[in-house]
Design a protein around this motif. Structure first.
Motif, PDB file in Angstrom:
ATOM      1  N   GLU A   1      17.091  35.164  62.278  1.00 55.24           N
ATOM      2  CA  GLU A   1      16.931  35.867  60.909  1.00 55.24           C
ATOM      3  C   GLU A   1      17.849  37.439  60.920  1.00 55.24           C
ATOM      4  N   ALA A   2      18.212  37.493  62.329  1.00 54.24           N
ATOM      5  CA  ALA A   2      19.055  38.681  62.570  1.00 54.24           C
ATOM      6  C   ALA A   2      20.407  38.855  61.649  1.00 54.24           C
TER       7      ALA A   2
ATOM      8  N   TYR B   1      15.411  43.640  65.059  1.00 52.97           N
ATOM      9  CA  TYR B   1      16.051  42.452  65.682  1.00 52.97           C
ATOM     10  C   TYR B   1      16.943  42.808  66.663  1.00 52.97           C
ATOM     11  N   PHE B   2      17.332  44.303  66.706  1.00 51.56           N
ATOM     12  CA  PHE B   2      18.308  44.527  67.795  1.00 51.56           C
ATOM     13  C   PHE B   2      17.840  45.839  68.587  1.00 51.56           C
TER      14      PHE B   2
ATOM     15  N   GLN C   1      28.478  35.278  63.632  1.00 56.22           N
ATOM     16  CA  GLN C   1      26.940  35.822  63.328  1.00 56.22           C
ATOM     17  C   GLN C   1      26.686  36.400  64.922  1.00 56.22           C
ATOM     18  N   PRO C   2      25.509  37.237  64.885  1.00 58.85           N
ATOM     19  CA  PRO C   2      25.189  37.746  65.993  1.00 58.85           C
ATOM     20  C   PRO C   2      24.760  36.965  67.317  1.00 58.85           C
ATOM     21  N   GLN C   3      25.095  37.140  68.169  1.00 56.00           N
ATOM     22  CA  GLN C   3      25.029  36.050  69.432  1.00 56.00           C
ATOM     23  C   GLN C   3      23.790  36.508  70.273  1.00 56.00           C
TER      24      GLN C   3
ATOM     25  N   ASN D   1      24.795  41.196  55.221  1.00 60.20           N
ATOM     26  CA  ASN D   1      24.956  40.293  56.379  1.00 60.20           C
ATOM     27  C   ASN D   1      25.438  40.998  57.720  1.00 60.20           C
ATOM     28  N   PHE D   2      25.060  40.562  58.705  1.00 59.29           N
ATOM     29  CA  PHE D   2      25.317  41.268  60.112  1.00 59.29           C
ATOM     30  C   PHE D   2      26.263  40.397  60.825  1.00 59.29           C
ATOM     31  N   TYR D   3      27.526  40.960  61.169  1.00 53.80           N
ATOM     32  CA  TYR D   3      28.298  40.038  62.059  1.00 53.80           C
ATOM     33  C   TYR D   3      28.679  40.777  63.256  1.00 53.80           C
TER      34      TYR D   3
END
Length: 458
Positions: free
Chosen positions: A282-283, A150-151, A275-277, A295-297
């Motif tokens: 799903e990231a 995702y990143f 949340q990831p921008q 959880n990814f912040y």
């Protein structure tokens, strides 16, 4: 002989270590190398060794073998001890390397490089004494795969040396044509289960990792604070739930001490987690094999005005003021999205605040403008139990001049969130009170002395 040494020195200056190795290994096939050439060959093996390559360890072992073959001649040579210490250090044999470097200092007390290696050896030796929380291998693999999916693929890792509680590395994903910015992520924060409030237990918020997005020209390997502060804050946030026995999640804010800017070239001084921008939906969450979730912040830097707005309104209202572009990537020069709000003129400029208080635990508090703007002394203060979602920053202390009306107190624009050290700059008399437990209150008498008051919880 002198011509050969000159040629070896030239290759060394040009980083042509393989040339040195080929030359001296060929020479050793026909004659025994003397002490000087053996040490030159060992140095070349040390310098060419790359531990990211399969042959790196073998090259260091060869350097050690060569140096030990001339050990008798090297006992009074600081360079021999240094080169052996270097080889041992990068073979993860820090205790043996430390003895070598200490011998170097006995022979050459002014060697600065050796002093650096001694400190590094001590750090690694101390780190091995800890047993930090870490992901199980299956969980590790799942989180690593989530990051790459995702990143983006990880191009570099800032490995942590000392890990007393959790082991937190920083993964770096370089800009790509499709995503023209760096993504940096903690890796290891989620090995620790945070102390989430009971009412949120079913939401699986106990584990988290934090990312930040930086412009493509950001010098991610530069240690100057102008460039390093995002990495520093990733590390701070990763350990904050452990240090405070609390948790971090969406909408939580944390400010720099005394609301000071993170660096001289920006007004940004606080952070909010979202949340990831700009990534796939799903990231936001990585499912672990055992059923837990990580959880990814995303860490969004804020100005002082934005921090104040969030505290008195909400994270959602604040984030609605941003454009998607402002949230996606850090812009150290952006204007405050709350710049349209009235600005306060503080009695003591932020640049004149001094460090007069260093306390344990969260350092945030709330104080009225009577103190910060009018510079009235603190007349009444109390400490309440902070709300669970504010436990990461809120000490629970509330400071007033004691003469504010009910209408004044009901107006959120007449107070603000500050560091305890800031309040202590305005009124040092409160410092002895700050160790009081939640549920206590103090009132200043006409003689200027603080006395305990009956605490009434609203």
């Amino acid at each position: 002989m002198n011509d050969l040494l000159a040629r070896l020195d030239k290759w060394h200056q040009d980083d042509e270590y393989q040339e040195i190795i080929d030359c001296l290994e060929t020479l050793s096939d026909t004659q025994k190398l003397d002490y000087t050439l053996t040490c030159q060959l060992a140095r070349a093996y040390n310098n060419i060794a790359d531990l990211d390559k399969p042959e790196g360890k073998t090259q260091l072992e060869r350097a050690e073998e060569l140096l030990r073959s001339v050990a008798d001649e090297g006992q009074n040579d600081p360079l021999w001890h240094y080169r052996l210490g270097y080889s041992l250090f990068y073979q993860d044999r820090e205790q043996e390397a430390l003895s070598c470097f200490q011998k170097v200092l006995e022979l050459d007390p002014e060697d600065e490089d050796t002093k650096h290696f001694i400190e590094e050896c001590k750090k690694y030796i101390a780190a091995r004494e800890f047993n930090p929380e870490m992901y199980e291998q299956e969980d590790w693999n799942a989180v690593e795969a989530h990051l790459e999916r995702y990143f983006g693929p990880c191009d570099n890792v800032f490995h942590e040396i000392m890990s007393p509680d959790i082991h937190v590395d920083i993964y770096i994903m370089k800009p790509t044509p499709e995503r023209n910015y760096y993504v940096l992520s903690t890796f290891g924060m989620g090995a620790h289960r945070m102390n989430v409030p009971e009412e949120l237990a079913e939401k699986k918020l106990e584990r988290a990792e934090i990312i930040v997005a930086l412009p493509p020209d950001w010098k991610v390997t530069d240690s100057d604070e102008t460039w390093y502060w995002p990495i520093r804050w990733l590390k701070i946030l990763a350990r904050l739930p452990i240090n405070e026995d609390g948790w971090l999640g969406w909408g939580h804010t944390i400010s720099n001490p005394d609301d000071a800017p993170f660096a001289d070239n920006t007004k940004l001084c606080g952070l909010v987690l979202t949340q990831p921008q700009g990534f796939d939906d799903e990231a936001v969450c990585c499912n672990l094999p055992g059923g837990d979730e990580v959880n990814f912040y995303q860490m969004i830097p804020l100005t002082f005005e934005e921090m104040q707005f969030k505290i008195y309104h909400s994270a959602q209202e604040l984030l609605e003021r941003f454009t998607p572009e402002q949230l996606a990537v850090v812009d150290i020069h952006r204007e405050s999205v709350c710049g349209d709000l009235p600005q306060k003129q503080f009695a003591i400029p932020q640049t004149e605040l001094k460090e007069v208080y260093q306390g344990d635990g969260p350092q945030g508090c709330i104080a009225t403008d009577r103190i910060l703007v009018d510079h009235a002394p603190v007349g009444y203060c109390y400490r309440e139990e902070p709300d669970p979602e504010d436990a990461a920053w809120d000490s629970g202390w509330r400071f007033t001049a004691g003469d504010e009306s009910d209408a004044y107190m009901d107006d959120p624009d007449r107070s603000g969130v500050y560091a305890l050290n800031t309040i202590c700059n305005y009124d040092p008399d409160v410092i002895p009170l700050l160790d009081s437990e939640p549920g206590t209150a103090w009132s200043r008498g006409e003689d200027g002395v603080f006395r305990p008051e009956l605490y009434e919880d609203d």
